[in-house]
Write an enzyme that holds these catalytic residues in place. Structure first.
Site, PDB file in Angstrom:
ATOM      1  N   HIS A  94      43.359  41.575  34.296  1.00 40.99           N
ATOM      2  CA  HIS A  94      44.259  42.107  35.327  1.00 40.99           C
ATOM      3  C   HIS A  94      44.755  43.480  34.873  1.00 40.99           C
ATOM      4  O   HIS A  94      44.973  43.703  33.681  1.00 40.99           O
ATOM      5  CB  HIS A  94      45.436  41.142  35.531  1.00 40.99           C
ATOM      6  CG  HIS A  94      46.260  41.491  36.732  1.00 40.99           C
ATOM      7  ND1 HIS A  94      47.148  42.538  36.729  1.00 40.99           N
ATOM      8  CD2 HIS A  94      46.303  40.958  37.978  1.00 40.99           C
ATOM      9  CE1 HIS A  94      47.711  42.622  37.928  1.00 40.99           C
ATOM     10  NE2 HIS A  94      47.222  41.674  38.713  1.00 40.99           N
ATOM     11  N   GLU A 143      40.996  45.156  42.363  1.00 43.49           N
ATOM     12  CA  GLU A 143      42.422  45.379  42.556  1.00 43.49           C
ATOM     13  C   GLU A 143      42.783  46.819  42.169  1.00 43.49           C
ATOM     14  O   GLU A 143      43.043  47.100  40.987  1.00 43.49           O
ATOM     15  CB  GLU A 143      43.219  44.418  41.678  1.00 43.49           C
ATOM     16  CG  GLU A 143      42.974  42.959  42.015  1.00 43.49           C
ATOM     17  CD  GLU A 143      44.186  42.121  41.679  1.00 43.49           C
ATOM     18  OE1 GLU A 143      44.661  41.408  42.578  1.00 43.49           O
ATOM     19  OE2 GLU A 143      44.688  42.207  40.546  1.00 43.49           O
TER      20      GLU A 143
HETATM   21  P1  PGA Z   1      50.548  42.039  44.788  1.00 42.03           P
HETATM   22  O1  PGA Z   1      49.801  41.762  43.408  1.00 42.03           O
HETATM   23  O2  PGA Z   1      49.983  41.081  45.793  1.00 42.03           O
HETATM   24  O3  PGA Z   1      51.998  41.768  44.484  1.00 42.03           O
HETATM   25  O4  PGA Z   1      50.280  43.457  45.155  1.00 42.03           O
HETATM   26  C1  PGA Z   1      48.420  41.522  43.387  1.00 42.03           C
HETATM   27  C2  PGA Z   1      47.960  41.302  41.989  1.00 42.03           C
HETATM   28  O5  PGA Z   1      48.482  41.927  41.058  1.00 42.03           O
HETATM   29  O6  PGA Z   1      47.082  40.464  41.765  1.00 42.03           O
END
Ligand code: PGA
Length: 217
Positions: A94, A143
């Protein structure tokens, strides 16, 4: 099949975790099984209670991270061996791990190998095309950093452009994450090219999480 993954991050105490689980289990999860994979990723200390609570439900568990090390003398670490019978999935790489804990492509590759040894499915997160994807990873979450927790969710068009550049194996499960909320989730879940969403903020409220799951049906 759409994947709806909830990443609680470093949120909730025990009472709040229990309340979330209780509230979520009161919502009807019937007929979801074939169409949606629901994966909840709470902090490590709540995995056992969630595991118990989700027994006999279609909800699956994931961890938010895993140790770089195998089981052994690594104080404070949680090794894949420890989670083997608790979780089915593990989020790896992540952007918050890469940013705050200086994780690299090499760390991500090692962690991916570690969970595989225990039949835990890695969900590897990439920020864009410059992050390397370890070989044979089945689930990739794209992401973009600018979209995480900001309300600046990425357009489907842009997501698909990035997907193309990632040159994924056709069988790869491709997930998008970054400011997905009930109001915008339909556009992602409606795309044949996006296999699901990874939710941070929206997963903290069981009703919002459920609403997004319903869009996947
Ligand atoms: P968010 O986070 O939905 O709060 O933008 C997504 C993530 O970090 O997986």
């Amino acid at each position: 099949m759409k994947y709806i993954i909830g990443n609680w991050k470093a949120n909730k105490n025990k009472a709040q975790a229990k309340a979330w689980i209780g509230e979520f289990l009161e919502l009807s999860l019937e007929n979801f099984q074939d169409k949606v994979a629901i994966i909840v990723c709470p902090p490590y200390p709540f995995l056992t209670l969630a595991h118990k609570a989700f027994k006999d439900t279609p909800i699956q568990l994931g961890s938010q991270d895993i140790s770089f090390f195998h089981a052994g003398s690594y104080t404070g670490e949680v090794a894949a061996n420890t989670l083997a019978d608790l979780v089915s999935y593990c989020i790896i790489g992540h952007s918050e791990r890469r940013r705050y804990f200086k994780e690299t492509d090499a760390t991500v590759a090692q962690k991916t190998a570690n969970v595989r040894d225990f039949e835990i499915e890695p969900i590897v997160c990439v920020r864009g095309i410059s992050d390397q994807i370890p070989k044979n990873v089945k689930i990739i979450a794209y992401e973009p950093v600018h979209a995480i927790g900001t309300g600046n969710n990425e357009s489907v068009k842009k997501i698909l452009e990035v997907k193309k550049c990632l040159h994924l194996d056709p069988d790869t499960i491709f997930i998008y994450g970054g400011s997905v909320i009930p109001d915008n989730s339909e556009e992602y879940l409606g795309s044949d090219e996006i296999d699901g969403v990874l939710l941070g903020g929206a997963s903290l409220d069981p009703k919002k999480f459920y609403k997004i799951i319903k869009y996947a049906l």
